[in-house]
Design an enzyme around this catalytic site. Sequence first.
Site, mmCIF file in Angstrom:
data_model
loop_
_atom_site.group_PDB
_atom_site.id
_atom_site.type_symbol
_atom_site.label_atom_id
_atom_site.label_comp_id
_atom_site.label_asym_id
_atom_site.label_seq_id
_atom_site.Cartn_x
_atom_site.Cartn_y
_atom_site.Cartn_z
ATOM 1 N N GLN A 191 0.838 -1.203 0.000
ATOM 2 C CA GLN A 191 0.000 0.000 0.000
ATOM 3 C C GLN A 191 0.871 1.251 0.000
ATOM 4 O O GLN A 191 1.838 1.351 0.753
ATOM 5 C CB GLN A 191 -0.916 0.011 1.221
ATOM 6 C CG GLN A 191 -1.828 1.229 1.295
ATOM 7 C CD GLN A 191 -2.809 1.172 2.454
ATOM 8 O OE1 GLN A 191 -3.076 0.108 2.976
ATOM 9 N NE2 GLN A 191 -3.349 2.311 2.834
ATOM 10 N N ASP A 192 0.523 2.213 -0.874
ATOM 11 C CA ASP A 192 1.204 3.521 -0.900
ATOM 12 C C ASP A 192 2.708 3.383 -1.131
ATOM 13 O O ASP A 192 3.513 3.966 -0.398
ATOM 14 C CB ASP A 192 0.935 4.285 0.398
ATOM 15 C CG ASP A 192 -0.527 4.570 0.621
ATOM 16 O OD1 ASP A 192 -1.299 4.451 -0.336
ATOM 17 O OD2 ASP A 192 -0.912 4.888 1.758
ATOM 18 N N ARG A 207 -8.503 5.457 -8.159
ATOM 19 C CA ARG A 207 -9.626 5.999 -7.398
ATOM 20 C C ARG A 207 -9.230 7.393 -6.920
ATOM 21 O O ARG A 207 -8.043 7.658 -6.656
ATOM 22 C CB ARG A 207 -10.016 5.098 -6.224
ATOM 23 C CG ARG A 207 -8.967 4.929 -5.136
ATOM 24 C CD ARG A 207 -9.541 4.147 -3.965
ATOM 25 N NE ARG A 207 -8.577 3.964 -2.879
ATOM 26 C CZ ARG A 207 -8.899 3.612 -1.647
ATOM 27 N NH1 ARG A 207 -10.176 3.408 -1.335
ATOM 28 N NH2 ARG A 207 -7.980 3.466 -0.725
#
Length: 574
Positions: free
Chosen positions: A386-387, A477
Amino acid sequence: MGGKIMISLISLILLVGVIVGIVVIVNKDGNSKDDKSIKVQMKKVHEFCQATEFQDACAKSLQGVAKNESATVQDYIIAAFQNTLDALKKGLNETGKTSVDKKSDPYNYMAVDDCKKLVQFAIEELDDSLNIVAETDTQSLHKYTYDLLNWLSGVYAYQSICIDAIEKPEYKSAIGNGLMNATQLTSNALHIVAEMSSLLKAFNIQIPEDHHDNDSSPHRRLLDFNKVDQDGYPTWFPAADRKLLGKSKEGKGKGGKGGDAGPPLPPVGSGPLTPNAVVAKDGSGKFKTVSDAVKAYPPNHQGRYIIYIKAGVYNEQVLVDKAQPNVFMYGDGAGKTIITCVNSAEFIAKGITFRNTAGPVGEQAVALRISGDKGAVFDCSIEGFQDTLYYQTYRQFYRNCVISGTLDFIFGRGTAVIQNSEIILRRPQRLNSQNTITADGKEQDVGITGVVVQNCKIVAEQSYFADRFKYENYLTRPWKKFSTNIFMENEIGDLIRPEGFMKWPDKDYENTCFIYEYANRGPGANTNRRSKIFKNYKVLSPQEATKYTVGTFLSANEWLPRTSAPFYLGLGGK
């Protein structure tokens, strides 16, 4: 619609009320002023404030300059910047009053401490922007529109990052309230700069046209930028930087997708690549850690500061300070030289793996963070979940890289282009989890920030390939209201769902964000079934797509050649 009209009327009344107040101040000595002079002052305030979001704050910030009948358009712009700077300094003072106990609340202690540094960065950047405006003649101000939008976008982002990172409501509220005026005025300054040309024309300021027969004309230079030599480099590319890349005259390759970047750099100690610092875990270099090599950056150093990092895994967080510009790190190749995280100013990296080993179970796990302007990363592997990659602020360019992750693994608030790279989606933590590649954080409807993924391969990690349809995989998103994500000329694998995009939980950013596609190919590139809830989604024409190319979106002709990264400026490159 009726509600919006009512709000607009209220805003207009507020603005007129403040303008009337200014006129009263001008005339408080009882002497009647010429009606024409009053109308001119009112017009100037109105022209400057009508495009801003916080019109009341805008008008108040211009009260001082509005008293001066001879004030120029430039005086108004300077006043808008100066008042924003003053508000930021006051906000920093208010932020300093927030005290957090380090032992009992280490996370918020660090977040508040980082917040103070970020606001200081914002002050420094805005001060530089103000100097540019003050030192430039009025007719030439429009030439700095791009730069000012770039810098002001960073100033705004620093304030947002500062507040977003704080978890505890009482700290977040205290600092948010302290910065509120500064944040509003920064937003206003962004909108004013975005309307620079219109403002100048509104007050009969003649904007000189560039002469296309002049070699120094920016238009002429852009035409020349498309010319390349036999090695695929632009004809203007400096000879020293050719050697720095280790591009032999026999090598005709132009640098393809990940891994096809041409010959390696020349040996250490040969030619112009002699490093300022050598890092080696085995002690064969002057430094054993990358951080120590960065700390050795000499005061007032001129030119590039080159750090050669020998093969090895360096388990450290590396921070390159704003006072250490033009750092060039290179290693023995992605997968051989491995470090964790970088936060930098004017940073260049080649042949290094940046890896975060937190795994899919963790939350945010950044492998590489860059917040300096004009960052270039090429021939690198950026690995996480993530990230993974955080393009925090300002302009950044990535080429011939491998970037892997799961959720929002390319995210930020800067202006980034990822070109000719491999984007790898990995297995999420849970079966009902989603993968999203980009999550841009643009918050203002003006400015130049956003992320472009161009001519990349979007695929599943080998160990994930067999199960890729068991999870939902999306291109993007929207992280913030005006999130801007562009995918063009990519090869998109079949793991990307037909709808392409997913909404941000509990927000309606799908109504305001921007998602564009152009000339993508592959089984995941069919646009017929893209999600209909994204109101501003569009398949671009070639002319529209040009706006998001390296040459235009990053204004690359002004800085990218100096980084030594291979690149192409327009569409359809290799």
